[in-house]
Every structure is written in C-alpha cells, then in structure tokens.
Design a protein around this motif. Structure first.
Motif, PDB file in Angstrom:
ATOM      1  N   CYS A 124       0.840  -1.194   0.000  1.00  0.00           N
ATOM      2  CA  CYS A 124       0.000   0.000   0.000  1.00  0.00           C
ATOM      3  C   CYS A 124       0.880   1.251   0.000  1.00  0.00           C
ATOM      4  CB  CYS A 124      -0.891  -0.034   1.237  1.00  0.00           C
ATOM      5  SG  CYS A 124      -2.040   1.331   1.308  1.00  0.00           S
ATOM      6  N   CYS A 125       0.460   2.278  -0.713  1.00  0.00           N
ATOM      7  CA  CYS A 125       1.255   3.505  -0.821  1.00  0.00           C
ATOM      8  C   CYS A 125       1.196   4.353   0.446  1.00  0.00           C
ATOM      9  CB  CYS A 125       0.800   4.324  -2.021  1.00  0.00           C
ATOM     10  SG  CYS A 125      -0.851   5.034  -1.829  1.00  0.00           S
ATOM     11  N   ASP A 126       0.263   4.087   1.343  1.00  0.00           N
ATOM     12  CA  ASP A 126       0.105   4.906   2.543  1.00  0.00           C
ATOM     13  C   ASP A 126       0.157   4.008   3.779  1.00  0.00           C
ATOM     14  OD1 ASP A 126      -0.528   6.731   4.496  1.00  0.00           O
ATOM     15  OD2 ASP A 126      -2.345   7.466   3.512  1.00  0.00           O
ATOM     16  N   GLN A 127       1.367   3.597   4.140  1.00  0.00           N
ATOM     17  CA  GLN A 127       1.520   2.709   5.285  1.00  0.00           C
ATOM     18  C   GLN A 127       1.165   3.399   6.596  1.00  0.00           C
ATOM     19  OE1 GLN A 127       1.792  -0.476   5.132  1.00  0.00           O
ATOM     20  NE2 GLN A 127       2.177  -0.591   2.950  1.00  0.00           N
ATOM     21  N   ALA A 128       1.313   4.714   6.668  1.00  0.00           N
ATOM     22  CA  ALA A 128       0.941   5.434   7.896  1.00  0.00           C
ATOM     23  C   ALA A 128      -0.552   5.261   8.169  1.00  0.00           C
ATOM     24  CB  ALA A 128       1.313   6.903   7.787  1.00  0.00           C
ATOM     25  N   THR A 129      -1.370   5.370   7.136  1.00  0.00           N
ATOM     26  CA  THR A 129      -2.814   5.183   7.303  1.00  0.00           C
ATOM     27  C   THR A 129      -3.133   3.729   7.619  1.00  0.00           C
ATOM     28  OG1 THR A 129      -3.349   7.061   5.900  1.00  0.00           O
ATOM     29  CG2 THR A 129      -5.055   5.392   6.158  1.00  0.00           C
ATOM     30  N   ALA A 130      -2.446   2.813   6.971  1.00  0.00           N
ATOM     31  CA  ALA A 130      -2.659   1.390   7.252  1.00  0.00           C
ATOM     32  C   ALA A 130      -2.385   1.096   8.724  1.00  0.00           C
ATOM     33  CB  ALA A 130      -1.760   0.542   6.362  1.00  0.00           C
ATOM     34  N   ARG A 131      -1.309   1.641   9.238  1.00  0.00           N
ATOM     35  CA  ARG A 131      -0.968   1.418  10.649  1.00  0.00           C
ATOM     36  C   ARG A 131      -1.973   2.087  11.571  1.00  0.00           C
ATOM     37  NH1 ARG A 131       5.074   2.267   8.742  1.00  0.00           N
ATOM     38  NH2 ARG A 131       5.447   0.115   8.101  1.00  0.00           N
ATOM     39  N   THR A 132      -2.499   3.225  11.159  1.00  0.00           N
ATOM     40  CA  THR A 132      -3.544   3.882  11.955  1.00  0.00           C
ATOM     41  C   THR A 132      -4.786   3.006  12.029  1.00  0.00           C
ATOM     42  OG1 THR A 132      -2.725   6.099  11.434  1.00  0.00           O
ATOM     43  CG2 THR A 132      -5.033   5.923  12.099  1.00  0.00           C
ATOM     44  N   LEU A 133      -5.165   2.393  10.913  1.00  0.00           N
ATOM     45  CA  LEU A 133      -6.320   1.485  10.928  1.00  0.00           C
ATOM     46  C   LEU A 133      -6.084   0.348  11.913  1.00  0.00           C
ATOM     47  CD1 LEU A 133      -7.126   1.225   7.100  1.00  0.00           C
ATOM     48  CD2 LEU A 133      -8.367   2.538   8.836  1.00  0.00           C
ATOM     49  N   GLY A 134      -4.874  -0.153  11.964  1.00  0.00           N
ATOM     50  CA  GLY A 134      -4.536  -1.205  12.921  1.00  0.00           C
ATOM     51  C   GLY A 134      -4.566  -0.707  14.361  1.00  0.00           C
ATOM     52  N   ARG A 135      -3.955   0.451  14.605  1.00  0.00           N
ATOM     53  CA  ARG A 135      -3.936   1.001  15.968  1.00  0.00           C
ATOM     54  C   ARG A 135      -5.335   1.332  16.479  1.00  0.00           C
ATOM     55  NH1 ARG A 135       1.143   2.990  14.389  1.00  0.00           N
ATOM     56  NH2 ARG A 135       0.333   4.891  13.486  1.00  0.00           N
ATOM     57  N   LEU A 136      -6.224   1.732  15.568  1.00  0.00           N
ATOM     58  CA  LEU A 136      -7.604   2.027  15.953  1.00  0.00           C
ATOM     59  C   LEU A 136      -8.430   0.763  16.152  1.00  0.00           C
ATOM     60  CD1 LEU A 136      -8.387   5.034  13.580  1.00  0.00           C
ATOM     61  CD2 LEU A 136      -8.059   5.107  16.064  1.00  0.00           C
ATOM     62  N   GLY A 137      -7.844  -0.384  15.839  1.00  0.00           N
ATOM     63  CA  GLY A 137      -8.547  -1.646  16.016  1.00  0.00           C
ATOM     64  C   GLY A 137      -9.559  -1.942  14.930  1.00  0.00           C
ATOM     65  N   LEU A 138      -9.368  -1.351  13.741  1.00  0.00           N
ATOM     66  CA  LEU A 138     -10.309  -1.557  12.643  1.00  0.00           C
ATOM     67  C   LEU A 138      -9.920  -2.734  11.763  1.00  0.00           C
ATOM     68  CD1 LEU A 138     -10.891   2.177  11.640  1.00  0.00           C
ATOM     69  CD2 LEU A 138     -12.157   0.778  13.289  1.00  0.00           C
ATOM     70  N   ILE A 139      -8.616  -3.067  11.726  1.00  0.00           N
ATOM     71  CA  ILE A 139      -8.129  -4.230  10.985  1.00  0.00           C
ATOM     72  C   ILE A 139      -7.138  -4.992  11.857  1.00  0.00           C
ATOM     73  CG2 ILE A 139      -8.458  -3.182   8.709  1.00  0.00           C
ATOM     74  CD1 ILE A 139      -5.414  -2.725   8.580  1.00  0.00           C
ATOM     75  N   VAL A 140      -7.059  -6.293  11.617  1.00  0.00           N
ATOM     76  CA  VAL A 140      -6.101  -7.154  12.320  1.00  0.00           C
ATOM     77  C   VAL A 140      -5.638  -8.249  11.366  1.00  0.00           C
ATOM     78  CG1 VAL A 140      -7.037  -6.758  14.645  1.00  0.00           C
ATOM     79  CG2 VAL A 140      -7.909  -8.648  13.266  1.00  0.00           C
ATOM     80  N   ALA A 141      -4.534  -8.877  11.746  1.00  0.00           N
ATOM     81  CA  ALA A 141      -4.062 -10.054  11.009  1.00  0.00           C
ATOM     82  C   ALA A 141      -4.950 -11.233  11.377  1.00  0.00           C
ATOM     83  CB  ALA A 141      -2.611 -10.348  11.365  1.00  0.00           C
ATOM     84  N   ASN A 142      -5.247 -12.059  10.394  1.00  0.00           N
ATOM     85  CA  ASN A 142      -6.114 -13.218  10.616  1.00  0.00           C
ATOM     86  C   ASN A 142      -5.267 -14.436  10.968  1.00  0.00           C
ATOM     87  OD1 ASN A 142      -8.411 -14.769  10.742  1.00  0.00           O
ATOM     88  ND2 ASN A 142      -8.465 -15.176   8.552  1.00  0.00           N
ATOM     89  N   GLY A 143      -4.701 -14.415  12.159  1.00  0.00           N
ATOM     90  CA  GLY A 143      -3.937 -15.560  12.621  1.00  0.00           C
ATOM     91  C   GLY A 143      -2.468 -15.251  12.839  1.00  0.00           C
ATOM     92  N   PRO A 144      -1.787 -16.196  13.470  1.00  0.00           N
ATOM     93  CA  PRO A 144      -0.359 -16.019  13.766  1.00  0.00           C
ATOM     94  C   PRO A 144       0.508 -16.334  12.560  1.00  0.00           C
ATOM     95  CG  PRO A 144      -1.105 -18.119  14.602  1.00  0.00           C
ATOM     96  CD  PRO A 144      -2.319 -17.434  14.024  1.00  0.00           C
ATOM     97  N   GLY A 145       1.769 -15.977  12.688  1.00  0.00           N
ATOM     98  CA  GLY A 145       2.744 -16.276  11.645  1.00  0.00           C
ATOM     99  C   GLY A 145       4.120 -15.850  12.102  1.00  0.00           C
TER     100      GLY A 145
END
Length: 93
Positions: free
Chosen positions: A45-66
């Motif tokens: 993704c061209c905007d990793q800062a926004t991607a990380r914000t979505l994660g920090r806000l709890g809107l997206i997560v990884a689907n499982g361990p790795g």
C-alpha cells in the motif's frame, strides 16, 4: 464520564475507508511485525501510515499467527465493520 474513542466514518479519509473496504473484500494482507505493512492485491500500500492507523484504531487485524515478516490475510474487526456501515449509510442516505 464516558468517552467513546472509536472513530466514526467522518473521521477517516476516503483513502482510509477504501483501504478498509479492500480488507473487507478479502484483497489485503498484513506483514507481521511491530509495524505491520498492508498489501492490497499483492502490492504494498502507498500509505503505510494510514494502514498502521487502521490497525492502531482496532479496525483491521491479522487473521492468525505467523512468523515475523510473513504475509497473512488481513480482516476487518467488528469496529471496522461498524465504521463501514456508517460510511455506506451516509453515502446512501
């Protein structure tokens, strides 16, 4: 006093909402690490800062361990689905 810290649909940029939709549609993966990167359709993704914000806000997560650095499917959380529902209602209404 009760403070709701969840974002509403008006507090996210259009880009962030579109990134959230890509995750919802099963088109996204996260690289595992302390600051995960978001990939859409296999492309970073061209905007990793926004991607990380979505994660920090709890809107997206990884689907499982790795393993560290491994790409795993990204999924939208219940909070993320609520934001998307509010966004779609605002556009439709």
């Amino acid at each position: 006093m009760d403070h709701d810290t969840r974002p509403d649909s008006g507090s996210l940029t259009r880009r962030a909402v579109n990134m959230l939709k890509a995750v919802r549609d099963g088109r996204a993966q996260l690289s595992l690490g302390c600051e995960p990167d978001l990939y859409v359709d296999g492309i970073p993704c061209c905007d990793q800062a926004t991607a990380r914000t979505l994660g920090r806000l709890g809107l997206i997560v990884a689907n499982g361990p790795g393993r560290l650095g491994e790409l795993v499917p990204a999924v939208v959380t219940d909070a993320g689905r609520d934001v998307l529902a509010a966004t779609e209602f605002r556009v439709a209404g």
